[in-house]
Design a protein around this motif. Structure first.
Motif, short mmCIF file in Angstrom:
data_model
loop_
_atom_site.label_atom_id
_atom_site.label_comp_id
_atom_site.label_asym_id
_atom_site.label_seq_id
_atom_site.Cartn_x
_atom_site.Cartn_y
_atom_site.Cartn_z
N SER A 1 -4.04 -7.96 4.16
CA SER A 1 -2.94 -7.72 5.14
C SER A 1 -1.68 -8.40 5.09
O SER A 1 -0.84 -7.91 5.52
N ASN A 2 -1.73 -9.62 4.33
CA ASN A 2 -0.49 -10.45 4.31
C ASN A 2 0.37 -10.00 3.14
O ASN A 2 1.60 -10.39 3.00
N GLY B 1 8.48 -6.98 6.40
CA GLY B 1 7.22 -6.77 6.75
C GLY B 1 6.45 -7.88 7.42
O GLY B 1 5.46 -7.97 7.88
N GLN C 1 5.74 -9.70 -0.22
CA GLN C 1 6.10 -8.13 0.06
C GLN C 1 6.80 -7.70 -1.23
O GLN C 1 7.25 -8.31 -2.25
N TYR D 1 2.45 -3.55 -6.11
CA TYR D 1 2.00 -3.75 -5.04
C TYR D 1 0.45 -3.43 -4.83
O TYR D 1 -0.07 -4.50 -4.31
N LYS E 1 2.89 -7.20 1.97
CA LYS E 1 3.44 -5.87 2.72
C LYS E 1 4.00 -5.03 1.44
O LYS E 1 4.69 -5.63 0.43
#
Length: 518
Positions: A92-93, A104, A70, A77, A95
Protein backbone atom coordinates in the motif's frame (compact mmCIF):
# COMPACT_ATOMS: atom_id res chain seq x y z
CA UNK A 1 17.52 -2.25 -13.69
CA UNK A 2 14.59 0.13 -13.28
CA UNK A 3 11.94 0.70 -15.94
CA UNK A 4 10.59 4.24 -15.99
CA UNK A 5 8.50 4.71 -19.08
CA UNK A 6 11.28 4.12 -21.58
CA UNK A 7 13.98 5.02 -19.09
CA UNK A 8 16.25 2.26 -17.79
CA UNK A 9 18.72 2.72 -14.96
CA UNK A 10 21.66 0.28 -14.94
CA UNK A 11 22.11 -1.66 -11.74
CA UNK A 12 25.66 -0.40 -11.16
CA UNK A 13 24.47 3.22 -11.32
CA UNK A 14 21.81 2.48 -8.73
CA UNK A 15 24.40 0.75 -6.54
CA UNK A 16 26.66 3.81 -6.73
CA UNK A 17 23.74 6.10 -5.85
CA UNK A 18 22.91 3.94 -2.85
CA UNK A 19 26.55 3.92 -1.73
CA UNK A 20 26.77 7.70 -1.87
CA UNK A 21 23.40 8.08 -0.18
CA UNK A 22 24.17 5.87 2.82
CA UNK A 23 27.95 6.19 3.29
CA UNK A 24 27.91 8.93 5.93
CA UNK A 25 25.08 7.21 7.84
CA UNK A 26 26.56 3.73 8.22
CA UNK A 27 26.89 4.22 11.99
CA UNK A 28 23.17 5.06 12.17
CA UNK A 29 22.06 2.22 9.90
CA UNK A 30 23.91 -0.38 12.00
CA UNK A 31 21.97 0.44 15.15
CA UNK A 32 19.88 -2.40 16.56
CA UNK A 33 16.34 -2.46 15.15
CA UNK A 34 16.76 0.81 13.24
CA UNK A 35 13.70 1.71 11.12
CA UNK A 36 14.38 3.73 7.96
CA UNK A 37 12.04 5.02 5.28
CA UNK A 38 13.06 5.15 1.61
CA UNK A 39 11.13 6.93 -1.17
CA UNK A 40 11.29 7.12 -4.97
CA UNK A 41 8.75 9.50 -6.60
CA UNK A 42 9.23 7.85 -10.02
CA UNK A 43 9.92 4.33 -8.88
CA UNK A 44 9.38 2.39 -12.11
CA UNK A 45 9.60 -1.31 -11.31
CA UNK A 46 11.21 -0.56 -7.95
CA UNK A 47 14.86 -1.22 -8.76
CA UNK A 48 16.20 1.66 -6.70
CA UNK A 49 14.00 0.82 -3.72
CA UNK A 50 15.06 -2.83 -3.85
CA UNK A 51 18.79 -2.07 -3.96
CA UNK A 52 18.48 0.49 -1.17
CA UNK A 53 16.72 -2.10 0.97
CA UNK A 54 19.37 -4.72 0.14
CA UNK A 55 22.18 -2.32 1.10
CA UNK A 56 20.69 -1.61 4.52
CA UNK A 57 20.03 -5.31 5.13
CA UNK A 58 23.66 -6.10 4.22
CA UNK A 59 24.80 -3.63 6.84
CA UNK A 60 22.34 -4.71 9.49
CA UNK A 61 20.14 -7.79 9.31
CA UNK A 62 18.09 -6.49 12.23
CA UNK A 63 17.23 -3.19 10.50
CA UNK A 64 13.75 -2.49 9.19
CA UNK A 65 13.84 -0.52 5.92
CA UNK A 66 10.38 0.53 4.76
CA UNK A 67 10.01 1.56 1.12
CA UNK A 68 7.59 3.99 -0.53
CA UNK A 69 7.14 4.93 -4.16
CA UNK A 70 4.87 6.26 -6.88
CA UNK A 71 4.73 5.36 -10.57
CA UNK A 72 2.73 6.71 -13.49
CA UNK A 73 3.23 3.78 -15.88
CA UNK A 74 0.63 1.06 -15.10
CA UNK A 75 2.80 -1.89 -16.19
CA UNK A 76 5.79 -0.68 -14.19
CA UNK A 77 3.53 0.03 -11.21
CA UNK A 78 2.17 -3.52 -11.29
CA UNK A 79 5.66 -5.04 -11.48
CA UNK A 80 6.87 -2.86 -8.61
CA UNK A 81 3.97 -3.86 -6.34
CA UNK A 82 4.52 -7.53 -7.14
CA UNK A 83 8.22 -7.27 -6.35
CA UNK A 84 7.56 -5.46 -3.07
CA UNK A 85 4.99 -8.08 -2.12
CA UNK A 86 7.59 -10.82 -2.63
CA UNK A 87 10.09 -8.86 -0.50
CA UNK A 88 7.57 -8.57 2.32
CA UNK A 89 7.05 -4.83 1.99
CA UNK A 90 3.71 -3.10 2.54
CA UNK A 91 2.42 -2.74 -1.02
CA UNK A 92 0.00 0.00 0.00
CA UNK A 93 3.09 2.22 0.19
CA UNK A 94 3.43 2.01 -3.60
CA UNK A 95 1.08 4.53 -5.21
CA UNK A 96 -0.14 4.88 -8.78
CA UNK A 97 -0.47 8.17 -10.67
CA UNK A 98 1.32 11.35 -11.62
CA UNK A 99 3.47 12.51 -8.71
CA UNK A 100 2.86 16.18 -9.47
CA UNK A 101 -0.93 16.17 -9.87
CA UNK A 102 -1.82 13.33 -7.50
CA UNK A 103 0.72 13.06 -4.70
CA UNK A 104 -0.19 9.68 -3.28
CA UNK A 105 2.03 10.28 -0.25
CA UNK A 106 1.11 13.87 0.58
CA UNK A 107 2.33 15.13 3.96
CA UNK A 108 4.67 12.13 4.34
CA UNK A 109 8.38 12.63 5.03
CA UNK A 110 11.23 10.17 4.52
CA UNK A 111 14.75 9.47 5.72
CA UNK A 112 16.17 8.72 2.28
CA UNK A 113 15.00 9.48 -1.24
CA UNK A 114 16.45 8.53 -4.60
CA UNK A 115 15.24 8.80 -8.16
CA UNK A 116 16.16 8.90 -11.82
CA UNK A 117 13.56 11.20 -13.39
CA UNK A 118 13.16 11.37 -17.19
CA UNK A 119 15.65 13.66 -18.96
CA UNK A 120 14.38 16.51 -21.13
CA UNK A 121 10.69 15.58 -20.97
CA UNK A 122 8.18 18.43 -21.25
CA UNK A 123 5.60 18.88 -18.51
CA UNK A 124 2.88 20.72 -20.43
CA UNK A 125 0.23 18.21 -19.32
CA UNK A 126 0.68 19.13 -15.65
CA UNK A 127 1.44 22.82 -16.23
CA UNK A 128 -1.90 24.14 -14.96
CA UNK A 129 -1.80 22.12 -11.75
CA UNK A 130 1.87 22.84 -10.96
CA UNK A 131 1.61 26.53 -11.83
CA UNK A 132 -1.47 26.94 -9.61
CA UNK A 133 0.37 25.35 -6.69
CA UNK A 134 3.40 27.55 -7.35
CA UNK A 135 1.38 30.77 -7.50
CA UNK A 136 -1.09 30.08 -4.69
CA UNK A 137 1.10 28.25 -2.16
CA UNK A 138 4.63 29.42 -2.89
CA UNK A 139 7.01 27.83 -0.39
CA UNK A 140 4.05 26.38 1.51
CA UNK A 141 3.70 24.07 -1.50
CA UNK A 142 6.29 22.05 -3.34
CA UNK A 143 7.45 24.43 -6.08
CA UNK A 144 8.10 27.73 -4.32
CA UNK A 145 11.67 28.05 -5.62
CA UNK A 146 10.57 28.35 -9.25
CA UNK A 147 9.42 26.51 -12.34
CA UNK A 148 11.74 25.14 -15.05
CA UNK A 149 11.15 25.48 -18.78
CA UNK A 150 8.20 23.59 -20.21
CA UNK A 151 10.58 21.53 -22.35
CA UNK A 152 12.30 19.89 -19.36
CA UNK A 153 10.52 19.10 -16.11
CA UNK A 154 13.36 17.24 -14.38
CA UNK A 155 13.93 20.11 -11.92
CA UNK A 156 10.40 19.63 -10.55
CA UNK A 157 11.49 16.34 -8.97
CA UNK A 158 14.12 17.64 -6.51
CA UNK A 159 11.68 20.30 -5.29
CA UNK A 160 9.01 17.66 -4.75
CA UNK A 161 11.52 15.46 -2.90
CA UNK A 162 12.88 18.32 -0.77
CA UNK A 163 9.31 19.03 0.35
CA UNK A 164 9.32 15.51 1.82
CA UNK A 165 12.49 15.96 3.85
CA UNK A 166 12.32 15.49 7.58
CA UNK A 167 12.97 18.76 9.37
CA UNK A 168 13.76 17.03 12.66
CA UNK A 169 15.08 13.58 13.61
CA UNK A 170 18.32 14.02 11.67
CA UNK A 171 16.84 15.34 8.44
CA UNK A 172 16.93 13.52 5.09
CA UNK A 173 19.24 12.65 2.21
CA UNK A 174 18.46 12.58 -1.53
CA UNK A 175 20.29 11.01 -4.48
CA UNK A 176 18.98 11.97 -7.91
CA UNK A 177 20.29 11.42 -11.44
CA UNK A 178 20.26 14.29 -13.96
CA UNK A 179 21.70 14.99 -17.37
CA UNK A 180 23.91 18.06 -17.76
CA UNK A 181 21.10 20.58 -18.28
CA UNK A 182 20.23 21.25 -14.59
CA UNK A 183 23.85 22.25 -13.97
CA UNK A 184 23.71 25.42 -16.04
CA UNK A 185 20.49 25.90 -18.06
CA UNK A 186 18.69 29.19 -17.56
CA UNK A 187 20.24 32.60 -16.88
CA UNK A 188 19.92 34.58 -13.65
CA UNK A 189 16.26 35.10 -12.76
CA UNK A 190 15.08 32.05 -14.71
CA UNK A 191 13.28 29.16 -13.05
CA UNK A 192 16.26 26.80 -13.30
CA UNK A 193 18.70 29.34 -11.88
CA UNK A 194 16.33 30.23 -9.04
CA UNK A 195 15.93 26.54 -8.15
CA UNK A 196 19.72 26.09 -8.06
CA UNK A 197 19.98 29.27 -6.01
CA UNK A 198 17.43 28.04 -3.49
CA UNK A 199 19.08 24.63 -3.09
CA UNK A 200 22.60 26.05 -2.78
CA UNK A 201 21.84 29.08 -0.59
CA UNK A 202 19.99 26.79 1.80
CA UNK A 203 23.17 24.67 1.93
CA UNK A 204 21.43 21.53 0.68
CA UNK A 205 23.68 20.59 -2.25
CA UNK A 206 26.37 18.28 -0.86
CA UNK A 207 28.00 16.71 -3.91
CA UNK A 208 27.70 16.12 -7.66
CA UNK A 209 29.33 13.13 -9.33
CA UNK A 210 29.92 13.15 -13.08
CA UNK A 211 29.46 9.66 -14.55
CA UNK A 212 30.98 8.21 -17.74
CA UNK A 213 29.02 8.49 -20.97
CA UNK A 214 27.25 5.57 -22.68
CA UNK A 215 26.10 4.09 -19.36
CA UNK A 216 22.37 4.14 -20.10
CA UNK A 217 20.44 1.93 -22.49
CA UNK A 218 18.55 4.71 -24.27
CA UNK A 219 21.04 7.58 -24.26
CA UNK A 220 24.79 8.01 -24.60
CA UNK A 221 25.07 11.37 -22.82
CA UNK A 222 26.97 12.18 -19.62
CA UNK A 223 24.91 11.99 -16.46
CA UNK A 224 25.35 13.32 -12.93
CA UNK A 225 24.36 12.12 -9.47
CA UNK A 226 23.30 14.96 -7.17
CA UNK A 227 23.42 14.40 -3.40
CA UNK A 228 21.06 16.78 -1.60
CA UNK A 229 20.61 16.90 2.17
CA UNK A 230 19.41 19.18 4.96
CA UNK A 231 21.90 17.88 7.52
CA UNK A 232 25.45 18.12 6.25
CA UNK A 233 28.29 16.93 8.43
CA UNK A 234 30.25 19.82 10.03
CA UNK A 235 33.16 19.69 7.55
CA UNK A 236 30.77 19.82 4.59
CA UNK A 237 28.70 22.80 5.77
CA UNK A 238 28.89 25.64 3.25
CA UNK A 239 30.80 23.37 0.84
CA UNK A 240 30.00 21.48 -2.37
CA UNK A 241 32.08 18.56 -3.63
CA UNK A 242 32.41 17.88 -7.35
CA UNK A 243 33.59 14.38 -8.27
CA UNK A 244 34.98 13.68 -11.72
CA UNK A 245 34.24 9.99 -12.29
CA UNK A 246 33.98 10.05 -16.10
CA UNK A 247 37.03 7.78 -16.49
CA UNK A 248 35.74 5.10 -14.10
CA UNK A 249 34.30 2.60 -16.54
CA UNK A 250 35.09 -0.49 -18.51
CA UNK A 251 33.97 -1.41 -22.02
CA UNK A 252 31.22 -3.99 -22.26
CA UNK A 253 31.86 -7.08 -24.35
CA UNK A 254 28.52 -6.50 -26.06
CA UNK A 255 26.57 -3.26 -26.37
CA UNK A 256 22.99 -3.04 -25.10
CA UNK A 257 21.35 -0.21 -27.03
CA UNK A 258 23.36 2.93 -26.26
CA UNK A 259 24.99 1.26 -23.28
CA UNK A 260 28.57 0.44 -24.20
CA UNK A 261 30.22 1.15 -20.85
CA UNK A 262 29.66 0.02 -17.28
CA UNK A 263 31.13 0.96 -13.91
CA UNK A 264 33.09 -1.99 -12.62
CA UNK A 265 31.90 -3.68 -9.43
CA UNK A 266 34.93 -5.91 -8.91
CA UNK A 267 33.13 -9.15 -9.68
CA UNK A 268 35.47 -9.92 -12.61
CA UNK A 269 38.60 -9.58 -10.53
CA UNK A 270 39.24 -6.05 -11.81
CA UNK A 271 39.19 -2.95 -9.55
CA UNK A 272 35.86 -2.15 -7.94
CA UNK A 273 35.21 1.25 -9.48
CA UNK A 274 31.96 1.76 -7.55
CA UNK A 275 33.84 1.47 -4.26
CA UNK A 276 36.62 3.75 -5.53
CA UNK A 277 34.17 6.53 -6.47
CA UNK A 278 32.46 6.10 -3.10
CA UNK A 279 35.85 6.35 -1.38
CA UNK A 280 36.65 9.60 -3.21
CA UNK A 281 33.34 11.02 -2.03
CA UNK A 282 33.97 9.92 1.56
CA UNK A 283 37.52 11.30 1.70
CA UNK A 284 36.23 14.78 0.81
CA UNK A 285 39.55 16.13 -0.48
CA UNK A 286 40.23 19.13 -2.71
CA UNK A 287 42.22 18.48 -5.88
CA UNK A 288 42.44 14.77 -5.09
CA UNK A 289 44.23 12.86 -7.86
CA UNK A 290 44.21 9.28 -9.08
CA UNK A 291 46.28 7.48 -11.68
CA UNK A 292 43.77 6.53 -14.39
CA UNK A 293 43.88 5.29 -17.94
CA UNK A 294 42.82 8.04 -20.33
CA UNK A 295 42.88 7.37 -24.09
CA UNK A 296 45.05 4.34 -23.53
CA UNK A 297 47.62 6.18 -21.40
CA UNK A 298 47.97 6.23 -17.62
CA UNK A 299 48.04 9.72 -16.17
CA UNK A 300 47.24 11.71 -13.04
CA UNK A 301 43.63 12.92 -13.12
CA UNK A 302 41.97 15.30 -10.66
CA UNK A 303 38.90 13.44 -9.41
CA UNK A 304 37.60 15.68 -6.60
CA UNK A 305 37.34 19.39 -5.91
CA UNK A 306 35.78 21.23 -2.97
CA UNK A 307 34.07 24.60 -3.41
CA UNK A 308 32.30 27.14 -1.25
CA UNK A 309 28.59 27.48 -2.00
CA UNK A 310 29.18 31.07 -3.15
CA UNK A 311 31.66 29.92 -5.82
CA UNK A 312 28.74 28.96 -8.04
CA UNK A 313 26.83 32.23 -7.64
CA UNK A 314 27.15 35.36 -9.74
CA UNK A 315 25.69 38.81 -10.16
CA UNK A 316 24.02 39.31 -13.54
CA UNK A 317 24.61 43.03 -14.11
CA UNK A 318 23.23 45.25 -16.86
CA UNK A 319 25.93 47.56 -18.24
CA UNK A 320 24.54 50.69 -19.86
CA UNK A 321 26.21 53.25 -22.09
CA UNK A 322 24.83 56.73 -22.77
CA UNK A 323 22.69 57.53 -25.77
CA UNK A 324 24.43 59.96 -28.14
CA UNK A 325 22.53 61.22 -31.20
CA UNK A 326 22.97 63.76 -33.94
CA UNK A 327 20.06 65.22 -35.90
CA UNK A 328 19.82 66.44 -39.47
CA UNK A 329 16.93 67.33 -41.78
CA UNK A 330 18.35 65.77 -44.93
CA UNK A 331 16.17 64.28 -47.68
CA UNK A 332 17.52 60.85 -46.78
CA UNK A 333 16.30 61.19 -43.18
CA UNK A 334 12.99 62.71 -44.22
CA UNK A 335 12.50 59.57 -46.31
CA UNK A 336 12.97 57.55 -43.11
CA UNK A 337 10.14 59.54 -41.55
CA UNK A 338 7.76 58.06 -44.12
CA UNK A 339 8.33 54.62 -42.56
CA UNK A 340 7.49 55.72 -39.01
CA UNK A 341 4.13 54.26 -37.92
CA UNK A 342 2.81 57.45 -36.30
CA UNK A 343 3.59 59.41 -39.48
CA UNK A 344 2.14 56.77 -41.84
CA UNK A 345 -1.08 56.58 -39.80
CA UNK A 346 -1.83 60.26 -40.56
CA UNK A 347 -2.90 59.29 -44.10
CA UNK A 348 -5.03 56.31 -43.05
CA UNK A 349 -8.60 56.03 -41.79
CA UNK A 350 -10.72 53.32 -40.20
CA UNK A 351 -13.91 54.98 -41.37
CA UNK A 352 -15.75 54.43 -44.65
CA UNK A 353 -16.99 56.40 -47.59
CA UNK A 354 -16.49 60.11 -47.98
CA UNK A 355 -15.48 60.64 -44.38
CA UNK A 356 -12.56 58.26 -44.82
CA UNK A 357 -11.45 59.93 -48.05
CA UNK A 358 -11.55 63.34 -46.38
CA UNK A 359 -9.50 62.14 -43.39
CA UNK A 360 -6.91 60.53 -45.68
CA UNK A 361 -6.59 63.71 -47.72
CA UNK A 362 -6.24 65.87 -44.62
CA UNK A 363 -3.62 63.46 -43.33
CA UNK A 364 -1.59 63.68 -46.52
CA UNK A 365 -1.73 67.48 -46.35
CA UNK A 366 -0.46 67.38 -42.77
CA UNK A 367 2.37 65.06 -43.80
CA UNK A 368 3.47 67.51 -46.48
CA UNK A 369 3.19 70.44 -44.05
CA UNK A 370 5.42 68.66 -41.58
CA UNK A 371 8.06 67.92 -44.21
CA UNK A 372 8.01 71.51 -45.44
CA UNK A 373 8.40 72.80 -41.89
CA UNK A 374 11.34 70.46 -41.35
CA UNK A 375 13.09 71.69 -44.48
CA UNK A 376 13.21 75.21 -43.03
CA UNK A 377 15.80 73.96 -40.55
CA UNK A 378 18.28 73.46 -43.37
CA UNK A 379 19.71 70.22 -44.70
CA UNK A 380 23.30 71.27 -44.00
CA UNK A 381 22.79 71.89 -40.29
CA UNK A 382 24.00 68.95 -38.13
CA UNK A 383 22.82 69.09 -34.54
CA UNK A 384 24.85 67.23 -31.91
CA UNK A 385 22.65 68.18 -28.98
CA UNK A 386 19.16 66.72 -28.79
CA UNK A 387 17.72 69.52 -26.65
CA UNK A 388 18.90 72.16 -29.11
CA UNK A 389 17.39 70.30 -32.04
CA UNK A 390 14.09 69.70 -30.23
CA UNK A 391 13.82 73.44 -29.45
CA UNK A 392 14.45 74.39 -33.08
CA UNK A 393 12.03 71.68 -34.27
CA UNK A 394 9.30 72.99 -31.98
CA UNK A 395 9.88 76.55 -33.21
CA UNK A 396 9.80 75.44 -36.89
CA UNK A 397 6.50 73.58 -36.45
CA UNK A 398 5.00 76.50 -34.56
CA UNK A 399 6.08 78.99 -37.25
CA UNK A 400 4.43 76.77 -39.90
CA UNK A 401 1.29 76.51 -37.71
CA UNK A 402 1.63 72.72 -37.66
CA UNK A 403 0.37 70.95 -34.55
CA UNK A 404 1.65 67.46 -33.79
CA UNK A 405 0.93 65.00 -31.00
CA UNK A 406 3.64 63.75 -28.62
CA UNK A 407 3.88 60.31 -30.35
CA UNK A 408 4.16 62.00 -33.75
CA UNK A 409 6.85 64.34 -32.50
CA UNK A 410 8.75 61.37 -31.13
CA UNK A 411 8.48 59.66 -34.53
CA UNK A 412 9.91 62.75 -36.21
CA UNK A 413 12.83 62.83 -33.78
CA UNK A 414 13.50 59.11 -34.32
CA UNK A 415 13.57 59.47 -38.10
CA UNK A 416 15.95 62.41 -38.10
CA UNK A 417 18.36 60.94 -35.52
CA UNK A 418 21.48 58.86 -35.98
CA UNK A 419 23.85 57.49 -33.38
CA UNK A 420 27.04 59.52 -33.10
CA UNK A 421 29.82 58.86 -30.56
CA UNK A 422 30.92 62.49 -30.88
CA UNK A 423 27.47 63.89 -30.05
CA UNK A 424 26.38 65.16 -26.64
CA UNK A 425 24.84 62.68 -24.20
CA UNK A 426 21.04 62.60 -24.25
CA UNK A 427 19.59 63.16 -20.79
CA UNK A 428 16.17 62.72 -19.17
CA UNK A 429 14.14 65.43 -17.44
CA UNK A 430 16.25 65.01 -14.28
CA UNK A 431 19.50 65.42 -16.17
CA UNK A 432 20.50 61.77 -15.93
CA UNK A 433 22.08 60.05 -18.97
CA UNK A 434 19.67 57.98 -21.05
CA UNK A 435 20.88 54.46 -21.90
CA UNK A 436 21.43 53.38 -25.49
CA UNK A 437 19.59 50.06 -25.76
CA UNK A 438 21.72 49.07 -28.77
CA UNK A 439 24.87 49.33 -26.65
CA UNK A 440 23.41 47.58 -23.61
CA UNK A 441 25.50 44.65 -22.42
CA UNK A 442 25.37 42.05 -19.67
CA UNK A 443 28.15 40.74 -17.48
CA UNK A 444 28.33 37.89 -14.98
CA UNK A 445 30.30 38.88 -11.90
CA UNK A 446 31.27 36.28 -9.31
CA UNK A 447 29.47 36.71 -5.98
CA UNK A 448 32.83 36.83 -4.25
CA UNK A 449 33.85 39.74 -6.46
CA UNK A 450 32.83 43.38 -5.91
CA UNK A 451 30.73 44.81 -8.75
CA UNK A 452 32.36 48.26 -8.57
CA UNK A 453 35.85 46.76 -8.57
CA UNK A 454 34.89 44.53 -11.49
CA UNK A 455 33.67 47.56 -13.46
CA UNK A 456 36.92 49.45 -12.76
CA UNK A 457 39.00 46.44 -13.75
CA UNK A 458 37.15 44.94 -16.70
CA UNK A 459 34.78 47.50 -18.23
CA UNK A 460 35.66 51.14 -17.59
CA UNK A 461 39.16 50.95 -19.14
CA UNK A 462 37.43 50.15 -22.46
CA UNK A 463 34.20 52.20 -22.11
CA UNK A 464 34.74 54.96 -19.51
CA UNK A 465 31.17 56.30 -19.75
CA UNK A 466 29.49 52.96 -18.87
CA UNK A 467 27.48 52.40 -15.70
CA UNK A 468 25.50 49.61 -14.01
CA UNK A 469 21.71 49.81 -13.84
CA UNK A 470 21.41 48.43 -10.32
CA UNK A 471 17.64 48.03 -10.62
CA UNK A 472 18.22 45.23 -13.14
CA UNK A 473 20.88 43.32 -11.17
CA UNK A 474 20.00 39.67 -10.46
CA UNK A 475 21.70 36.81 -8.66
CA UNK A 476 22.13 33.57 -10.56
CA UNK A 477 23.73 30.18 -9.91
CA UNK A 478 25.27 27.70 -12.30
CA UNK A 479 27.70 24.81 -11.94
CA UNK A 480 30.21 24.74 -14.85
CA UNK A 481 31.34 21.21 -14.07
CA UNK A 482 33.42 20.52 -17.19
CA UNK A 483 35.19 23.87 -16.85
CA UNK A 484 36.50 22.89 -13.41
CA UNK A 485 37.80 19.54 -14.68
CA UNK A 486 39.02 20.63 -18.11
CA UNK A 487 41.77 18.34 -19.34
CA UNK A 488 44.16 19.87 -21.85
CA UNK A 489 44.90 17.62 -24.81
CA UNK A 490 48.05 18.78 -26.64
CA UNK A 491 47.86 18.83 -30.44
CA UNK A 492 49.65 16.14 -32.39
CA UNK A 493 53.16 16.98 -33.63
CA UNK A 494 53.18 18.84 -36.96
CA UNK A 495 55.46 16.23 -38.49
CA UNK A 496 52.94 13.49 -37.69
CA UNK A 497 50.10 15.43 -39.32
CA UNK A 498 52.21 16.20 -42.42
CA UNK A 499 53.15 12.55 -42.82
CA UNK A 500 49.50 11.51 -42.49
CA UNK A 501 48.55 13.98 -45.26
CA UNK A 502 51.30 12.64 -47.52
CA UNK A 503 50.19 9.06 -46.90
CA UNK A 504 46.62 9.97 -47.80
CA UNK A 505 47.74 11.78 -50.95
CA UNK A 506 49.72 8.71 -52.05
CA UNK A 507 46.73 6.46 -51.30
CA UNK A 508 44.40 8.69 -53.34
CA UNK A 509 46.91 8.88 -56.19
CA UNK A 510 47.18 5.10 -56.25
CA UNK A 511 43.39 4.74 -56.35
CA UNK A 512 43.19 7.19 -59.28
CA UNK A 513 45.85 5.28 -61.22
CA UNK A 514 44.00 2.02 -60.67
CA UNK A 515 40.78 3.65 -61.87
CA UNK A 516 42.47 4.92 -65.06
CA UNK A 517 43.74 1.42 -65.86
CA UNK A 518 40.17 0.17 -65.82
Amino acid sequence: MKLQGEHFTPREVIRLMVNLLFLNDRNILTQEGIVTTIYDPACGTGGMLSLAEEYIKELNQNSKPVVFGQEINPESYAICKSDMLIKGQNISNIKFGNTFTTDGLAHETFDYMLSNPPFGVEWKKVLTYVKNEYEKKGFDGRFGAGLPRISDGSFLFPQHMISKMKRDDGGSRIAIVFNGSPLFSGSAGSGESDIRKWIIENDMLEAITALPDQLFYNTGIYTYIWIVTNYKTPERKGKIQLINAIHYYKKMSRSLGNKRNEIGNGEDGKPNQIEEITRIYGEFQHNAKRKLEVDGKEQDVIVSKIFDNEDFGYWRITVERPLRLNFQVSEERIAKLETETAFVNLAESKKRGGVALREIEEGKELQESIKEALRTLGADCLYKNRDEFEKDLTDALKAADVKVSAPLKKAIMNALAERDETADICTDKDGNPEPDTDLRDYENVALKDDINEYMKREVLPHVPDAWVDESKTKIGYEIPFTQHFYEYVPPRPLEEIEQEIKDLEEEIQGMLEEALKL
